[in-house]
Design a protein around this motif. Structure first.
Motif, PDB file in Angstrom:
ATOM      1  N   MET A   1       0.855  -1.177   0.000  1.00 45.39           N
ATOM      2  CA  MET A   1       0.000   0.000   0.000  1.00 45.39           C
ATOM      3  C   MET A   1       0.892   1.227   0.000  1.00 45.39           C
ATOM      4  O   MET A   1       1.705   1.413   0.903  1.00 45.39           O
ATOM      5  CB  MET A   1      -0.910  -0.012   1.238  1.00 45.39           C
ATOM      6  CG  MET A   1      -1.939  -1.114   1.193  1.00 45.39           C
ATOM      7  SD  MET A   1      -3.009  -1.134   2.662  1.00 45.39           S
ATOM      8  CE  MET A   1      -1.816  -1.644   3.904  1.00 45.39           C
ATOM      9  N   SER A   2       0.721   2.041  -0.989  1.00 48.05           N
ATOM     10  CA  SER A   2       1.623   3.172  -1.161  1.00 48.05           C
ATOM     11  C   SER A   2       1.290   4.330  -0.247  1.00 48.05           C
ATOM     12  O   SER A   2       2.172   5.053   0.195  1.00 48.05           O
ATOM     13  CB  SER A   2       1.594   3.625  -2.625  1.00 48.05           C
ATOM     14  OG  SER A   2       0.279   3.967  -3.019  1.00 48.05           O
ATOM     15  N   ASP A   3       0.025   4.522   0.020  1.00 47.12           N
ATOM     16  CA  ASP A   3      -0.397   5.638   0.850  1.00 47.12           C
ATOM     17  C   ASP A   3      -0.799   5.133   2.227  1.00 47.12           C
ATOM     18  O   ASP A   3      -1.396   4.069   2.366  1.00 47.12           O
ATOM     19  CB  ASP A   3      -1.572   6.372   0.208  1.00 47.12           C
ATOM     20  CG  ASP A   3      -1.190   6.982  -1.137  1.00 47.12           C
ATOM     21  OD1 ASP A   3      -0.027   7.404  -1.263  1.00 47.12           O
ATOM     22  OD2 ASP A   3      -2.037   7.000  -2.050  1.00 47.12           O
ATOM     23  N   THR A   4      -0.517   5.927   3.256  1.00 46.58           N
ATOM     24  CA  THR A   4      -0.929   5.577   4.610  1.00 46.58           C
ATOM     25  C   THR A   4      -2.430   5.777   4.736  1.00 46.58           C
ATOM     26  O   THR A   4      -2.935   6.884   4.565  1.00 46.58           O
ATOM     27  CB  THR A   4      -0.197   6.451   5.642  1.00 46.58           C
ATOM     28  OG1 THR A   4       1.207   6.279   5.491  1.00 46.58           O
ATOM     29  CG2 THR A   4      -0.623   6.070   7.043  1.00 46.58           C
ATOM     30  N   PRO A   5      -3.186   4.714   5.013  1.00 48.61           N
ATOM     31  CA  PRO A   5      -4.639   4.854   5.093  1.00 48.61           C
ATOM     32  C   PRO A   5      -5.059   5.542   6.381  1.00 48.61           C
ATOM     33  O   PRO A   5      -4.301   5.602   7.354  1.00 48.61           O
ATOM     34  CB  PRO A   5      -5.125   3.405   5.054  1.00 48.61           C
ATOM     35  CG  PRO A   5      -4.010   2.619   5.672  1.00 48.61           C
ATOM     36  CD  PRO A   5      -2.743   3.324   5.244  1.00 48.61           C
ATOM     37  N   ARG A   6      -6.275   6.051   6.376  1.00 48.41           N
ATOM     38  CA  ARG A   6      -6.823   6.624   7.605  1.00 48.41           C
ATOM     39  C   ARG A   6      -7.013   5.512   8.635  1.00 48.41           C
ATOM     40  O   ARG A   6      -7.184   4.353   8.298  1.00 48.41           O
ATOM     41  CB  ARG A   6      -8.163   7.300   7.312  1.00 48.41           C
ATOM     42  CG  ARG A   6      -8.050   8.547   6.456  1.00 48.41           C
ATOM     43  CD  ARG A   6      -9.421   9.127   6.166  1.00 48.41           C
ATOM     44  NE  ARG A   6     -10.229   8.205   5.355  1.00 48.41           N
ATOM     45  CZ  ARG A   6     -11.542   8.329   5.172  1.00 48.41           C
ATOM     46  NH1 ARG A   6     -12.194   9.310   5.762  1.00 48.41           N
ATOM     47  NH2 ARG A   6     -12.196   7.472   4.412  1.00 48.41           N
ATOM     48  N   ALA A   7      -7.009   5.894   9.908  1.00 46.64           N
ATOM     49  CA  ALA A   7      -7.138   4.912  10.978  1.00 46.64           C
ATOM     50  C   ALA A   7      -8.491   4.210  10.950  1.00 46.64           C
ATOM     51  O   ALA A   7      -8.629   3.072  11.405  1.00 46.64           O
ATOM     52  CB  ALA A   7      -6.938   5.575  12.331  1.00 46.64           C
TER      53      ALA A   7
END
Length: 243
Positions: A1-7
Motif C-alpha cells: 500500500m503506497s499511501d498511509t490509510p486513515r485509521a
C-alpha cells in the motif's frame, strides 16, 4: 500500500478541530446509542425525557469519555490532541455521565446506581486495558458496548428486567460481537499493515491482486451496513412508541 490509510473510514485528516470529530467515532457511537433507544422502547412505559437523559449519559460516557481514554492509551487514531486534554475530557465526561445517572437513580430507583458504577468501571477498565487487558476483548466489548446499554435503558424505565430486555440484550451482544470481530480485522489492515503483496488465482484462471481493498473492503462494508441497520431499527421502534 503506497499511501498511509486513515485509521478508520470515518476519521478525518489529523490536526485541529478534525481530531475532535474523529475522536467521537461517530458511526459507532450512534450504533451503540441506538441500543439505549432499543431498551427504552421495549419498556412497558415509554418515558421520553428519561430516554433523553439516558442517551446523554451514554453519549458522554461512551462517545466522549471512553474514546478519550482509548486515544490516550496508545493513540490508535493518531490524533494530535494533547494528553492532558484527553484526560480532562475523559474525567469531565465520565463525571457528568455519572452525575446524570445518580440524579436519575434518585428520582427512579437506587438500584440504578449499580448500573452507574458498572458503566464507569467498564469505560475505564476496557479502554485503559487494566489488569493486562483482562477486560479488553471481544466478549467484554459485546457485553459493555452492546448488552449493557439495552439493559440499563430498559431498567431505568421499567425498574426491572423482563424477557424482552434479555432478548434485546442478547441481540445487541451478538451484533456488537460481530462488530468487534470485523473491526479487529479492518484495524489490522488500516493501522498495522505496511504492504500487501501477491495475488489470488481463481479456478477459472483469473488473478486478483492482494491489496488493502481485498483484505478490508468487505468487512468494512459490512460494518457500515450493520451500523446503519441498527440505527434504523432503533428509529423504527421509537416511531412505533411515538405513534
Amino acid at each position: 500500500m503506497s499511501d498511509t490509510p486513515r485509521a478508520a473510514f470515518y476519521t478525518l485528516r489529523p490536526g485541529g478541530w478534525r481530531d475532535y470529530l474523529s475522536l467521537l467515532h461517530a458511526p459507532y457511537t450512534l450504533w451503540h446509542l441506538s441500543y439505549v433507544a432499543v431498551g427504552a422502547a421495549l419498556a412497558p412505559r415509554m418515558d421520553w425525557p428519561l430516554l433523553g437523559w439516558t442517551t446523554l449519559a451514554f453519549a458522554l460516557a461512551m462517545g466522549v469519555g471512553a474514546h478519550a481514554l482509548d486515544e490516550l492509551h496508545g493513540r490508535p487514531l493518531g490524533t494530535r490532541i494533547p494528553g492532558r486534554v484527553l484526560a480532562a475530557l475523559a474525567v469531565a465526561a465520565l463525571a457528568a455521565a455519572c452525575g446524570i445517572g445518580i440524579a436519575v437513580a434518585a428520582s427512579r430507583t437506587w438500584w440504578l446506581l449499580a448500573f452507574v458504577a458498572a458503566g464507569a468501571f467498564l469505560a475505564v477498565a476496557y479502554n485503559l486495558e487494566l489488569l493486562g487487558g483482562a477486560f479488553h476483548g471481544d466478549l467484554w466489548f459485546a457485553g459493555a458496548w452492546g448488552a449493557f446499554p439495552v439493559l440499563t435503558a430498559y431498567f431505568a424505565s421499567a425498574r426491572t428486567l423482563r424477557g424482552e430486555a434479555v432478548a434485546a440484550a442478547a441481540f445487541a451482544f451478538l451484533a456488537s460481537w460481530a462488530q468487534r470481530r470485523l473491526s479487529t480485522h479492518v484495524r489490522l489492515v488500516r493501522r498495522r499493515v505496511a504492504a500487501a503483496d501477491g495475488e489470488l488465482e481463481l479456478r477459472d484462471g483469473t488473478r486478483l491482486p492482494v491489496d488493502a481493498a481485498l483484505l478490508a473492503g468487505a468487512p468494512e462494508s459490512a460494518l457500515k451496513a450493520l451500523a446503519g441497520a441498527v440505527v434504523l431499527l432503533a428509529g423504527a421502534l421509537l416511531l412505533v412508541r411515538a405513534g
